[in-house]
Enzyme design. Structure first.
Site, PDB file in Angstrom:
ATOM      1  N   SER A 224       0.816  -1.208   0.000  1.00  0.00           N
ATOM      2  CA  SER A 224       0.000   0.000   0.000  1.00  0.00           C
ATOM      3  C   SER A 224       0.853   1.263   0.000  1.00  0.00           C
ATOM      4  O   SER A 224       1.728   1.425  -0.863  1.00  0.00           O
ATOM      5  CB  SER A 224      -0.957  -0.039   1.201  1.00  0.00           C
ATOM      6  OG  SER A 224      -1.949   0.948   1.094  1.00  0.00           O
TER       7      SER A 224
ATOM      8  N   HIS B 243      -7.499  -5.452  -0.641  1.00  0.00           N
ATOM      9  CA  HIS B 243      -6.306  -4.637  -0.421  1.00  0.00           C
ATOM     10  C   HIS B 243      -5.375  -5.227   0.635  1.00  0.00           C
ATOM     11  O   HIS B 243      -4.154  -5.282   0.443  1.00  0.00           O
ATOM     12  CB  HIS B 243      -6.745  -3.228  -0.012  1.00  0.00           C
ATOM     13  CG  HIS B 243      -5.639  -2.232   0.046  1.00  0.00           C
ATOM     14  ND1 HIS B 243      -4.986  -1.754  -1.067  1.00  0.00           N
ATOM     15  CD2 HIS B 243      -5.057  -1.608   1.109  1.00  0.00           C
ATOM     16  CE1 HIS B 243      -4.064  -0.884  -0.703  1.00  0.00           C
ATOM     17  NE2 HIS B 243      -4.084  -0.784   0.604  1.00  0.00           N
TER      18      HIS B 243
ATOM     19  N   ASP C 112      -9.370  -3.147  -5.626  1.00  0.00           N
ATOM     20  CA  ASP C 112      -9.132  -4.133  -4.556  1.00  0.00           C
ATOM     21  C   ASP C 112      -9.961  -3.847  -3.313  1.00  0.00           C
ATOM     22  O   ASP C 112      -9.678  -4.354  -2.231  1.00  0.00           O
ATOM     23  CB  ASP C 112      -7.645  -4.203  -4.206  1.00  0.00           C
ATOM     24  CG  ASP C 112      -7.089  -2.915  -3.592  1.00  0.00           C
ATOM     25  OD1 ASP C 112      -7.882  -2.011  -3.253  1.00  0.00           O
ATOM     26  OD2 ASP C 112      -5.863  -2.810  -3.444  1.00  0.00           O
TER      27      ASP C 112
END
Length: 435
Positions: A210, A406, A373
């Site tokens: 991320s 995610h 996601d």
């Protein structure tokens, strides 16, 4: 005869090294651990909220309520993030007050709330990345599955495997660099060099998740090409938000409780707005362009209208840092000229357009979903593909994992296996090249 046996053993060892990249989880079998001296060291950079953060309160701290008064515990170092007490409504406000950053427009700097000191524990180790609350273990598991999978193929914490936790509230300006952010990049650079030095000068594999992908990209591009070629073997980016997310607009407009039903998002909205890194995750006008992302009875906003959006939601103090610190970071996605592999989730409903009614921004919006996601839009996850297409010396691979979210990409069996396969392949290839 003895020499023949020794030669035979050497041949078998080399054959094992050559095939090491194919030894991954398969059914009930476990990956074969490789000797440490055959491994490229790994440095892991987590995403926002992906590591623990500690704090202590000084006499300058002014509690906002009786529930937030300092105690003997808070005058010493205590875990600020993550602590399950944030789920209890009266204590949620205390948490938010202590996490809030204050922006000084005159000096263009961010700092902690008065009377709050913070630190990041265990820099250099992956232990602070495993579970956000050690007392709750797997309930707050973050990188534990991925780290354990790496350990199963021979990686050892603080020997061949290193973690780079950081104060994820701060960001990284362009010409207005945050001292905290700049210091983290310097520490990260030093950790990469240390990891290489401790392993006979082997180049480092960088693994990010991320927001950690944005930090890692800037680490690479803010250092010389000769430094990158000396110290970096490969960059593996999991769920990279190259161009921000539409969901971040909900964070600023209405607050975001991460789906926790007991937390009122309005209680944490001011704290979330104060986070410099949250500004960094707003959708990039370069990628999202003029497409409507927020629609209200009075106005429609695109990613090119973020300054007006921030002012209209009642956060005008966010306009200048966005313009001065964030927009320059979004102007171009520069290729790092080291091999990059992106692993992304797809096919998960992801906010794409937000509709706010006559009740304004204090209510959660109606959401139209698109592909991504669940957190990062597909256009952002794939932004590097179009940005780096045709760039000489830039190797880029993208692996898609349908219906993997995610954060699930750190736990999903297929995606974790893909990371292990990629790492093993890198190690195997490098070994063959030096033979």
């Amino acid at each position: 005869m003895r020499r023949r046996r020794e030669l035979l053993l050497l041949v078998l060892l080399l054959k094992a090294v050559e095939t090491m990249g194919m030894l991954i989880h398969n059914g009930m079998s476990s990956p074969v651990a490789a000797p440490g001296h055959l491994l490229h060291p790994i440095v892991v950079v987590p995403g926002s909220g992906g590591n623990q953060l500690e704090a202590r309160l000084t006499d300058a701290y002014k509690p906002s309520s009786v529930f937030c008064r300092p105690s003997a515990r808070t005058k010493d170092w205590f875990r600020l993030w993550f602590d399950a007490s944030v789920l209890v409504a009266p204590l949620t406000k205390c948490f938010a007050d202590r996490m809030t950053l204050h922006y000084d427009a005159e000096t263009d700097t961010y700092r902690n709330a008065p009377g709050v000191e913070t630190r990041v524990p265990r820099f250099g180790s992956t232990r602070a990345l495993l579970n956000l609350d050690p007392n709750l273990g797997q309930i707050t598991s973050y990188m534990a599955p991925l780290v354990h999978a790496l350990e199963e193929i021979g990686y050892v914490d603080e020997q061949t495997l290193f973690g780079a936790p950081y104060d994820f509230r701060y960001g990284l300006g362009n010409d207005h660099s945050s001292s905290v952010g700049s210091r983290f990049l310097a520490d990260l650079k030093g950790l990469v060099e240390k990891a290489s030095s401790c392993n006979g000068g082997k180049k480092v594999i960088l693994i990010s998740h991320s927001l950690g992908g944005l930090w890692t990209l800037h680490l690479l591009n803010r250092n010389s090409l000769s430094w990158r070629r000396k110290y970096v073997q490969h960059f593996i980016a999991l769920s990279p938000p190259w161009a921000g997310t539409v969901q971040e607009l909900i964070v600023f407009a209405s607050g975001y409780s991460l789906g926790v039903p007991l937390v009122n998002p309005l209680l944490v909205r001011a704290e979330q707005r104060s986070s410099e890194s949250n500004l960094w995750l707003l959708p990039s006008p370069v990628v999202f362009g003029r497409k409507p992302v927020v629609i209200t009875p009075n106005r429609t906003y695109s990613a090119s209208d973020i300054p007006e959006f921030l002012a209209d939601i009642g956060f005008p103090e966010g306009v200048n840092p966005y313009k001065l610190r964030i927009l320059p970071l979004m102007s171009e996605l520069v290729a790092p000229l080291v091999p990059v592999t992106c692993l992304i989730g797809t096919g998960v409903d992801t906010p794409e357009t937000l509709f706010y009614g006559k009740d304004g921004f204090d209510r959660q919006p109606e959401v139209v979903y698109g592909d991504g996601d669940g957190t990062v839009n597909l256009a952002s996850l794939l932004a590097a593909v179009s940005a780096w297409e045709g760039v000489r010396e830039q190797s880029l691979k993208v692996r898609r994992f349908p219906h993997v979210s995610h954060t699930s990409i750190l736990k999903d069996e297929a995606s974790v296996r893909a990371v292990i396969r990629e790492v093993s392949s890198i190690n195997s290839l490098a070994t063959r090249l030096v033979q």
